[in-house]
Design a protein around this motif. Structure first.
Motif, short mmCIF file in Angstrom:
data_model
loop_
_atom_site.label_atom_id
_atom_site.label_comp_id
_atom_site.label_asym_id
_atom_site.label_seq_id
_atom_site.Cartn_x
_atom_site.Cartn_y
_atom_site.Cartn_z
N ARG A 1 40.99 41.91 46.95
CA ARG A 1 41.72 40.66 47.07
C ARG A 1 40.81 39.48 47.31
NH1 ARG A 1 44.38 37.68 51.09
NH2 ARG A 1 43.89 39.15 52.76
N LEU B 1 39.86 43.23 57.85
CA LEU B 1 40.54 43.70 56.66
C LEU B 1 40.07 45.09 56.28
CD1 LEU B 1 40.51 40.60 54.26
CD2 LEU B 1 42.46 41.53 55.49
N GLU C 1 39.36 48.19 51.09
CA GLU C 1 39.96 48.04 49.78
C GLU C 1 40.58 46.66 49.59
OE1 GLU C 1 39.25 52.19 50.66
OE2 GLU C 1 40.33 50.65 51.79
N GLU C 2 41.18 46.11 50.62
CA GLU C 2 41.76 44.78 50.53
C GLU C 2 40.66 43.72 50.46
OE1 GLU C 2 45.00 41.86 52.77
OE2 GLU C 2 44.54 43.84 53.61
N SER D 1 37.82 40.06 43.41
CA SER D 1 39.13 39.83 42.81
C SER D 1 38.98 39.58 41.31
CB SER D 1 39.81 38.63 43.46
OG SER D 1 39.11 37.44 43.13
#
Length: 351
Positions: A111, A103, A106-107, A115
């Motif tokens: 996420r 990944l 940033e994700e 999160s």
């Protein structure tokens, strides 16, 4: 004379433990290599268990039990621990499908690790356990915020500790042979935990690779770092919150956590800074970075603090950090740089 030349792109922090993801896991690592790969049964081909090892599984188990008795583990515990144990095909599939974690930073950050839901739950758990965390901090001199952050990213604050039978998972991996010596040692460490009465056989569950309880300790690290914080005579990192959080703190204390020091911060680099040529190895006083033109991510002056070094996330889109000694300590719990940065960011937001 301070130079603006920043060398060696995206190198990890110096002085950190080796990654927990190579063929031979680092003995100081608390957990097995994250992230647990995303895989569904219809993605994974069936494995012919008859071809896995030249030794039949039953004979392997009998050999382990015989060695266990020589090591002083009771026959009753050995019989209970191996009752119904068989090769676990899912464990082998997951072991063979390990990934470094593809990944983008940033994700992964927004996420998964930091999160809004995890931050909200972290704040709630920090508040609800404030008195316990104060006592743990007084004993171990470790930040309650980083304890809660580790607890959150490892097992969602104790809500997801893994559903694999630890003895079966470790037996499968020790028999399968790819990392037989490592997992055989972990298997005997797990049997020792059972023999000492810290957990019942039916409650010893964990990840597919044998990481256990709310801190996700491998069995050998349970022996080194788990504590009986509430004084009931057992080190129960599965169901006892005080023992689980105290054990995380003990791990950090014994790994060199410096009480009262920050882990790091996100920064805005000076004009002309090149990610491709960034020096991530040299440690400097914070005032030197300020003279070079580094600012906080919001544009403010850098705070005073212990010496730091430039840290770049893997697969990032340009975010830059200055990391202190305590970031290296976080990475001794689990070595990937993105893991360490995410735990640091979460710790800033939960308390």
């Amino acid at each position: 004379m301070i130079t603006r030349r920043l060398l060696i792109a995206a190198a990890p922090l110096t002085g950190c433990a080796a990654s927990t993801n190579p063929a031979t896991p680092a003995p100081a690592a608390a957990t097995v290599p994250p992230p647990v790969p995303v895989a569904t049964p219809n993605q994974a081909p069936e494995i012919d268990l008859q071809t896995i090892s030249s030794v039949p599984f039953d004979r392997f188990v009998e050999g382990v039990k015989a060695e266990g008795r020589r090591r002083g583990i009771s026959t009753n515990i050995l019989n209970a621990a191996f009752a119904g144990v068989r090769p676990n095909q899912r464990v082998i599939q997951l072991d063979r499908r390990q990934a470094e974690g593809g990944l983008p930073w940033e994700e992964y950050r927004d996420r998964i690790m930091v999160s809004p839901t995890r931050v909200q739950n972290g704040r709630r758990n920090y508040t609800e356990n404030a008195e316990l965390l104060r006592r743990i901090e007084a004993r171990f001199r470790v930040s309650p915020r980083v304890i809660v952050a580790i607890w959150g990213v490892e097992t969602n604050f104790g809500g997801n500790t893994g559903g694999f039978k630890v003895v079966e998972a470790l037996s499968t991996l020790a028999w399968e042979g790819r990392r037989a010596s490592y997992f055989r040692n972990e298997l005997f460490a797990a049997l020792k935990i059972l023999d000492e009465g810290h957990i019942r056989v039916d409650r010893m569950t964990g990840s597919w690779a044998g990481a256990m309880g709310q801190p996700q300790f491998m069995p050998s690290n349970f022996d080194r770092y788990a504590v009986d914080f509430d004084g009931d005579g057992r080190r129960d990192i599965w169901d006892d919150k005080a023992d689980a959080l105290g054990s995380i703190a003990n791990y950090f204390a014994r790994s060199g956590w410096r009480h009262g020091e920050p882990w790091g911060l996100a920064v805005t680099p000076p004009p002309g800074f090149s990610l491709a040529g960034a020096d991530t190895e040299t440690k400097r006083p914070m005032r030197d970075f300020a003279r070079m033109g580094f600012r906080t991510e919001g544009g403010g002056a850098l705070p005073d603090g212990p010496e730091a070094q430039v840290v770049l996330p893997n697969r990032g889109s340009g975010q830059v950090f200055l990391g202190h000694h305590n970031l290296r300590v976080i990475r001794r719990y689990n070595s990937p740089v993105n893991y360490g940065l995410a735990v640091g960011l979460l710790s800033d937001r939960v308390g």
